[in-house]
Design a protein around this motif. Sequence first.
Motif, PDB file in Angstrom:
ATOM      1  N   TYR A  32       0.831  -1.211   0.000  1.00 56.26           N
ATOM      2  CA  TYR A  32       0.000   0.000   0.000  1.00 56.26           C
ATOM      3  C   TYR A  32       0.869   1.266   0.000  1.00 56.26           C
ATOM      4  O   TYR A  32       0.669   2.172  -0.807  1.00 56.26           O
ATOM      5  N   LEU A  33       1.846   1.301   0.887  1.00 56.53           N
ATOM      6  CA  LEU A  33       2.713   2.486   0.966  1.00 56.53           C
ATOM      7  C   LEU A  33       3.533   2.644  -0.318  1.00 56.53           C
ATOM      8  O   LEU A  33       3.724   3.750  -0.821  1.00 56.53           O
ATOM      9  N   MET A  34       3.996   1.531  -0.860  1.00 54.45           N
ATOM     10  CA  MET A  34       4.790   1.595  -2.098  1.00 54.45           C
ATOM     11  C   MET A  34       3.948   2.049  -3.283  1.00 54.45           C
ATOM     12  O   MET A  34       4.445   2.707  -4.193  1.00 54.45           O
ATOM     13  N   SER A  35       2.660   1.717  -3.251  1.00 58.03           N
ATOM     14  CA  SER A  35       1.795   2.106  -4.362  1.00 58.03           C
ATOM     15  C   SER A  35       1.599   3.620  -4.409  1.00 58.03           C
ATOM     16  O   SER A  35       1.034   4.156  -5.352  1.00 58.03           O
ATOM     17  N   ARG A  36       2.069   4.304  -3.380  1.00 59.77           N
ATOM     18  CA  ARG A  36       2.012   5.779  -3.379  1.00 59.77           C
ATOM     19  C   ARG A  36       3.377   6.384  -3.691  1.00 59.77           C
ATOM     20  O   ARG A  36       3.586   7.575  -3.501  1.00 59.77           O
ATOM     21  N   GLY A  37       4.326   5.539  -4.046  1.00 59.37           N
ATOM     22  CA  GLY A  37       5.618   6.056  -4.483  1.00 59.37           C
ATOM     23  C   GLY A  37       6.764   5.867  -3.508  1.00 59.37           C
ATOM     24  O   GLY A  37       7.912   6.169  -3.820  1.00 59.37           O
ATOM     25  N   LEU A  38       6.474   5.377  -2.295  1.00 60.43           N
ATOM     26  CA  LEU A  38       7.551   5.158  -1.333  1.00 60.43           C
ATOM     27  C   LEU A  38       8.340   3.909  -1.720  1.00 60.43           C
ATOM     28  O   LEU A  38       7.758   2.890  -2.080  1.00 60.43           O
ATOM     29  N   SER A  39       9.655   3.984  -1.622  1.00 61.24           N
ATOM     30  CA  SER A  39      10.465   2.800  -1.897  1.00 61.24           C
ATOM     31  C   SER A  39      10.235   1.793  -0.780  1.00 61.24           C
ATOM     32  O   SER A  39       9.707   2.141   0.285  1.00 61.24           O
ATOM     33  N   LYS A  40      10.662   0.562  -1.007  1.00 64.91           N
ATOM     34  CA  LYS A  40      10.462  -0.479   0.013  1.00 64.91           C
ATOM     35  C   LYS A  40      11.101  -0.048   1.337  1.00 64.91           C
ATOM     36  O   LYS A  40      10.505  -0.154   2.397  1.00 64.91           O
ATOM     37  N   GLU A  55      11.844   3.031   2.358  1.00 66.19           N
ATOM     38  CA  GLU A  55      11.107   4.147   2.976  1.00 66.19           C
ATOM     39  C   GLU A  55       9.827   3.656   3.646  1.00 66.19           C
ATOM     40  O   GLU A  55       9.458   4.117   4.726  1.00 66.19           O
ATOM     41  N   MET A  75      -1.031  -2.443 -10.792  1.00 67.79           N
ATOM     42  CA  MET A  75      -0.280  -1.725  -9.752  1.00 67.79           C
ATOM     43  C   MET A  75       0.905  -2.540  -9.253  1.00 67.79           C
ATOM     44  O   MET A  75       1.885  -1.979  -8.782  1.00 67.79           O
ATOM     45  N   VAL A 130       6.665  -1.656  -7.586  1.00 70.73           N
ATOM     46  CA  VAL A 130       5.408  -0.962  -7.274  1.00 70.73           C
ATOM     47  C   VAL A 130       5.621   0.552  -7.145  1.00 70.73           C
ATOM     48  O   VAL A 130       4.879   1.355  -7.728  1.00 70.73           O
ATOM     49  N   ASP A 131       6.655   0.948  -6.399  1.00 72.81           N
ATOM     50  CA  ASP A 131       6.876   2.384  -6.178  1.00 72.81           C
ATOM     51  C   ASP A 131       7.274   3.102  -7.466  1.00 72.81           C
ATOM     52  O   ASP A 131       6.928   4.268  -7.676  1.00 72.81           O
ATOM     53  N   ALA A 173       4.201   3.895  -9.395  1.00 70.84           N
ATOM     54  CA  ALA A 173       3.546   5.087  -8.847  1.00 70.84           C
ATOM     55  C   ALA A 173       4.257   6.342  -9.335  1.00 70.84           C
ATOM     56  O   ALA A 173       3.621   7.315  -9.737  1.00 70.84           O
ATOM     57  N   ALA A 209       8.573  11.431  -2.000  1.00 72.62           N
ATOM     58  CA  ALA A 209       9.056  10.321  -2.831  1.00 72.62           C
ATOM     59  C   ALA A 209       8.768  10.602  -4.304  1.00 72.62           C
ATOM     60  O   ALA A 209       9.591  10.354  -5.175  1.00 72.62           O
TER      61      ALA A 209
END
Lengths: 290, 254
Positions: A246-254, A256, B50, B74-75, B78, B107
């Motif tokens: 979920y957090l990664m799907s918003r752009g955070l790296s693993k 982070e 995704m 995944v990131d 995004a 990010a």
Amino acid sequence: MDIILKNHKIKGKLPQGITYEEPKLYIQKNTKFEETIKITIEDDNNESLEIIVGESSEIKIILEVTSTETKAHTYHLNLTAKPNSKVTYLLISDLNSEKGLIHHTFKAHRDANLELLGGFVSNKLEAKMRAELLEENAYVDIRAVGVSSFGNDQKIDIELIHAAPHTTGLMHNIAIANGDGRVVLNGVEKILQGMVKSDAYQSLKGIIASDDAVIEVNPILLIDEHDVTAGHGATVGRLEEVSLYYLMSRGLSKKEAEVLMINGLLAPLINAISDEPLKERFQILVNERL
Amino acid sequence: MSTLIIKDLHVSVEDKVILNGVNMEVKSGEVHAIMGPNGTGKSTLASAIMGHPAYTIDQGEVLLDGENILELEVDERAKAGLFLAMQYPAEVSGVTNSEFMRAAIKAKNDGKAMPIYEFIPKYEKTIKDLKMSEEMAHRYLNEGFSGGEKKRNEILQLKMLKPKIGILDEIDSGLDIDALKVVGENVSSMIGPDFGCILITHYQRILDHIHPTHVHIMVNGKIVLTGTKELVKKIDENGYEWIKDELGIDFEEQ
């Protein structure tokens, strides 16, 4: 206000109200120290120190044991809180030693109130924080966090001994391991016979942040008296994959996402720290090896 | 102007084949509604694009402006401009909504944080736009949120992160009529030269607020029919049974 100790000697001047007679540091009684006192023990490989907080005094202390040396380091530390004193205390262990040992004992006398924090981010360490509740109405709240990363191996014992009736001892400890790091966290709470109306609580939490990391938590309650209240809880868990996703799907790296989640798990413990500078220092410290 | 192209996508979960070759092309300014009976693969399509770890891509490509995003983490997907409003957003204890939002924006901007004096008014305004309570910013991410609050929170993130293509997976479930209108209008206002979306839904109602330019019906892991808004009306009136006769496809609602 900084106090620096090297080879059992004080470097520089001591703040007002504090005196030193090797190896004892006296905090004068009936005094409220507004500023946080930072004590640093410099690169000594065998050090001992005893801190005595005078009656009815109030003080906030950060004690740092740090070294980049890899040789063996041993520390024996002691803090005595005289009656009616109030101590907020952060012990920082940041050692690169391949064989580190820290034993820190705390003695709480009548009506003393101790908020103790331990931050352990060392390479190879055996640490013990042991608090003794010696007289009635002594109150000790311990919160310790150990973080082990690649190649790190830390064994942390947190002990609370109720040696007087009407005493309160609480502990909330968290162990985090990533890489191939290892943390063994033992929580021991002991209520001796006759120490009626004592209140004991401990929670231990282990967080495994990678496949090769190892966490062991052992909650131990040893109670020799009926008329007490006691509780404990222990959990070990991994960071949830769906949350990371979920957090990664918003752009955070693993990475982070992991750091954010671990800080989230630490939040209840850190938010409860009453002193802002201590809280800040603690937060930075536990993030050092994430 | 962006384009998302889904090419012959085959996806399975634990060796069970769910998608059997999905093809679709979504451009900025477009709204593609995907409808269909339960258990037909709609959410799988969203999760697979995704990069949900439980889904295996067996075949096919998903290109966002020419780049095959299935090869990205995944990131990275995004950061490439994709956003999935999830059907079941995860709860993350101890991390506040605003703290998370700031981290996500940072990010996305290649590690450059948005100054706090810029972030706060923007975040507060968006919370207001979605008629959410102000305390939302300080609550832990989705923890203890009602179904409706979680859905609004997804749209809040969508509006703050401004992706190129959004996939909204049953964003209407758990919303009452008023909330549906608020969410619908907020998404609708984003549609334009910088944003297009895929809308997965069971109900016609959300489509009153977000007008679809394309309507697809998915059955047995395939898009079997594509049309316009007229198709929505037909489903609303007759369900999906007619598809069996008209297209000669057999399926069971799960």
